[in-house]
Design a protein around this motif. Structure first.
Motif, mmCIF file in Angstrom:
data_model
loop_
_atom_site.group_PDB
_atom_site.id
_atom_site.type_symbol
_atom_site.label_atom_id
_atom_site.label_comp_id
_atom_site.label_asym_id
_atom_site.label_seq_id
_atom_site.Cartn_x
_atom_site.Cartn_y
_atom_site.Cartn_z
ATOM 1 N N PRO A 152 -28.464 41.038 21.945
ATOM 2 C CA PRO A 152 -28.809 40.114 20.863
ATOM 3 C C PRO A 152 -29.543 38.868 21.365
ATOM 4 C CG PRO A 152 -26.469 40.707 20.771
ATOM 5 C CD PRO A 152 -27.016 41.237 22.070
ATOM 6 N N SER A 153 -29.222 38.398 22.584
ATOM 7 C CA SER A 153 -29.860 37.187 23.107
ATOM 8 C C SER A 153 -31.350 37.388 23.329
ATOM 9 C CB SER A 153 -29.212 36.770 24.430
ATOM 10 O OG SER A 153 -27.878 36.407 24.218
ATOM 11 N N ALA A 154 -31.755 38.605 23.717
ATOM 12 C CA ALA A 154 -33.166 38.872 24.000
ATOM 13 C C ALA A 154 -34.018 38.723 22.736
ATOM 14 C CB ALA A 154 -33.328 40.266 24.583
ATOM 15 N N TRP A 155 -33.386 38.821 21.579
ATOM 16 C CA TRP A 155 -34.096 38.690 20.304
ATOM 17 C C TRP A 155 -33.797 37.351 19.620
ATOM 18 C CZ3 TRP A 155 -37.468 42.515 18.568
ATOM 19 C CH2 TRP A 155 -37.474 43.677 19.367
ATOM 20 N N GLY A 156 -33.052 36.498 20.296
ATOM 21 C CA GLY A 156 -32.774 35.173 19.737
ATOM 22 C C GLY A 156 -31.711 35.149 18.660
ATOM 23 N N LEU A 157 -30.989 36.277 18.496
ATOM 24 C CA LEU A 157 -29.962 36.316 17.443
ATOM 25 C C LEU A 157 -28.868 35.282 17.676
ATOM 26 C CD1 LEU A 157 -29.114 40.006 16.484
ATOM 27 C CD2 LEU A 157 -29.844 38.141 14.997
ATOM 28 N N ASP A 158 -28.579 34.988 18.957
ATOM 29 C CA ASP A 158 -27.502 34.038 19.258
ATOM 30 C C ASP A 158 -27.851 32.629 18.794
ATOM 31 O OD1 ASP A 158 -29.483 33.813 21.150
ATOM 32 O OD2 ASP A 158 -28.148 33.803 22.880
ATOM 33 N N ALA A 159 -29.155 32.324 18.639
ATOM 34 C CA ALA A 159 -29.548 31.020 18.111
ATOM 35 C C ALA A 159 -29.786 31.095 16.604
ATOM 36 C CB ALA A 159 -30.814 30.523 18.805
ATOM 37 N N ALA A 160 -30.171 32.284 16.118
ATOM 38 C CA ALA A 160 -30.485 32.422 14.689
ATOM 39 C C ALA A 160 -29.250 32.174 13.825
ATOM 40 C CB ALA A 160 -31.049 33.811 14.401
ATOM 41 N N VAL A 161 -28.080 32.606 14.303
ATOM 42 C CA VAL A 161 -26.867 32.472 13.497
ATOM 43 C C VAL A 161 -26.464 31.001 13.304
ATOM 44 C CG1 VAL A 161 -24.456 33.145 13.267
ATOM 45 C CG2 VAL A 161 -26.129 34.808 14.055
ATOM 46 N N PRO A 162 -26.331 30.207 14.408
ATOM 47 C CA PRO A 162 -26.041 28.785 14.167
ATOM 48 C C PRO A 162 -27.165 28.069 13.410
ATOM 49 C CG PRO A 162 -26.325 29.213 16.529
ATOM 50 C CD PRO A 162 -26.248 30.538 15.839
ATOM 51 N N PHE B 84 -36.087 28.025 4.581
ATOM 52 C CA PHE B 84 -34.975 28.602 5.345
ATOM 53 C C PHE B 84 -35.396 29.711 6.332
ATOM 54 C CE2 PHE B 84 -31.023 30.968 5.906
ATOM 55 C CZ PHE B 84 -30.086 29.964 6.048
ATOM 56 N N PRO B 85 -36.190 30.692 5.905
ATOM 57 C CA PRO B 85 -36.571 31.761 6.858
ATOM 58 C C PRO B 85 -37.337 31.229 8.061
ATOM 59 C CG PRO B 85 -37.077 32.412 4.610
ATOM 60 C CD PRO B 85 -36.712 30.959 4.555
ATOM 61 N N VAL B 86 -38.150 30.177 7.858
ATOM 62 C CA VAL B 86 -38.904 29.589 8.970
ATOM 63 C C VAL B 86 -37.934 28.958 9.965
ATOM 64 C CG1 VAL B 86 -40.575 27.796 9.598
ATOM 65 C CG2 VAL B 86 -40.947 29.174 7.535
ATOM 66 N N VAL B 87 -36.899 28.293 9.442
ATOM 67 C CA VAL B 87 -35.890 27.662 10.297
ATOM 68 C C VAL B 87 -35.214 28.717 11.182
ATOM 69 C CG1 VAL B 87 -33.693 26.409 10.301
ATOM 70 C CG2 VAL B 87 -35.466 25.823 8.611
ATOM 71 N N VAL B 88 -34.762 29.795 10.541
ATOM 72 C CA VAL B 88 -34.004 30.818 11.262
ATOM 73 C C VAL B 88 -34.890 31.579 12.246
ATOM 74 C CG1 VAL B 88 -32.645 32.928 11.001
ATOM 75 C CG2 VAL B 88 -32.325 31.038 9.397
ATOM 76 N N LEU B 89 -36.078 31.992 11.788
ATOM 77 C CA LEU B 89 -36.967 32.768 12.662
ATOM 78 C C LEU B 89 -37.529 31.908 13.786
ATOM 79 C CD1 LEU B 89 -38.827 35.004 10.049
ATOM 80 C CD2 LEU B 89 -37.014 35.662 11.649
ATOM 81 N N GLY B 90 -37.849 30.638 13.479
ATOM 82 C CA GLY B 90 -38.358 29.724 14.506
ATOM 83 C C GLY B 90 -37.328 29.535 15.614
ATOM 84 N N SER B 91 -36.097 29.369 15.185
ATOM 85 C CA SER B 91 -35.008 29.197 16.146
ATOM 86 C C SER B 91 -34.824 30.449 16.999
ATOM 87 C CB SER B 91 -33.729 28.875 15.362
ATOM 88 O OG SER B 91 -32.613 28.978 16.174
ATOM 89 N N ALA B 92 -34.822 31.609 16.352
ATOM 90 C CA ALA B 92 -34.635 32.871 17.064
ATOM 91 C C ALA B 92 -35.773 33.095 18.065
ATOM 92 C CB ALA B 92 -34.566 34.035 16.075
ATOM 93 N N PHE B 93 -37.001 32.848 17.622
ATOM 94 C CA PHE B 93 -38.180 33.077 18.459
ATOM 95 C C PHE B 93 -38.125 32.197 19.715
ATOM 96 C CE2 PHE B 93 -42.578 32.033 19.647
ATOM 97 C CZ PHE B 93 -43.064 33.311 19.894
ATOM 98 N N THR B 94 -37.832 30.903 19.520
ATOM 99 C CA THR B 94 -37.788 29.969 20.650
ATOM 100 C C THR B 94 -36.713 30.374 21.650
ATOM 101 O OG1 THR B 94 -38.382 28.260 19.068
ATOM 102 C CG2 THR B 94 -37.638 27.523 21.244
#
Lengths: 220, 102
Positions: A152-162, B84-94
């Protein structure tokens, strides 16, 4: 039956909120739940914040009891929504069971924005039913997607949830007092992390809500 | 029964019970100003705590890793009123970029 303006609002809210179900499905699988459990979670609990919190607690190593308690604490506001809606809906028996299950932020929120009682009922049932449909559909897609992902970390899921949690709480932090309470809750929880079992730091912040909510003073 | 099943079933039962309770009890009971004030604060403190724990905690340790970069992007996006989707996807991408390439 004619299409009323409230129907369009119900649909757009249902679809938009339903999309986040994909984030839940992915978060649940990342925390160790199976696809089937993630789907059952959305069908049974059907309350976004409670669901994210419960899998969040499990994902960070907490016990089932902490996860259920956190999910219950976040679900108490649905009881208040029920109080608000019950006198308008006037249901008994199985109808009350079904209405209770779709008593969430969105269905209540759109209902109380209507002026007439007929529109309130319509908004409540359409939004409740619509969110239920899309939320569960997208939970399945998110869970299947995450299952295919691997780390999950490789796809940024660990940051997406918070980040999703922060997005939920952000609109309420415009008041200075609420902002300070939020910061206090963060600091308090982090201070507890090294010292108590996982799951407890989050539930322990309930004390902050009780202390600051006990006396009236700027918070409605 | 595994921890996952207990949580799935337990959360479902408790959350449904709370919803049904609201439809079934006299309004005066949960409608007191104090209960309402505490109830308004509950989601704020619980969600805030979750944000902090999920960003900085790794089991019983606090650590700074790729998640913090993702959260910084989320804060900036929210401050700029991004959807909201930009917030979540931006965070995930970074976070994913930092995790995979730094």
């Amino acid at each position: 039956m004619l299409i009323r303006p409230v129907d369009r609002d119900s649909f757009s809210i249902s679809f938009t909120v339903g999309l986040y179900g994909a984030a839940f499905g992915a978060a649940a699988v990342a925390a160790g739940f199976s696809v089937w459990q993630a789907c059952l979670f959305s069908l049974l609990t059907f309350s976004g914040a409670s669901q994210f919190a419960a899998v969040g607690v499990i994902g960070s190593g907490g016990s089932a009891i902490s996860a259920i308690a956190t999910s219950a604490l976040l679900g108490t506001r649905n009881a208040l929504y029920g109080l608000r809606m019950a006198p308008i809906l006037k249901n008994r028996g199985i109808k009350r069971v079904l209405a209770a299950h779709v008593t969430i932020d969105e269905s209540t929120g759109l209902a109380i924005r209507q002026n007439e009682s007929a529109d309130m009922k319509r908004a409540f049932y359409l939004t409740g039913g619509g969110v239920f449909l899309f939320w569960n559909l997208f939970t399945l897609l998110g869970a299947l997607g995450a299952n295919a992902i691997g780390d999950p970390s490789a796809w940024g899921l660990d940051a997406a949830v918070p980040a999703a949690f922060l997005g939920l709480v952000w609109p309420r932090l415009t008041e200075r007092k609420l902002f300070l309470i939020s910061i206090l809750a963060m600091v308090f929880a982090l201070a507890l992390v090294p010292n108590v079992p996982a799951g407890i730091p989050v539930i322990a912040t309930t004390a902050i809500a009780v202390i600051f909510g006990w006396k009236s003073g700027g918070i409605k | 029964m595994s921890i996952f099943w207990i949580t799935t079933i337990g959360s479902g039962l408790v959350c449904f019970f709370l919803k049904y309770l609201g439809h079934s009890i006299p309004e005066s009971w949960l409608n007191r100003p104090r209960v309402q004030r505490i109830n308004t604060l509950l989601p704020i403190v619980l969600l805030s705590a979750l944000v902090a724990v999920q960003t900085f905690a790794s089991d019983a340790k606090l650590q700074i890793d790729q998640r913090v970069s993702g959260m910084l992007v989320a804060v900036i996006a929210l401050a700029l009123r991004a959807p909201f989707p930009v917030v979540v996807l931006g965070s995930a991408f970074t976070s994913a970029m930092v995790y995979n390439f730094l």
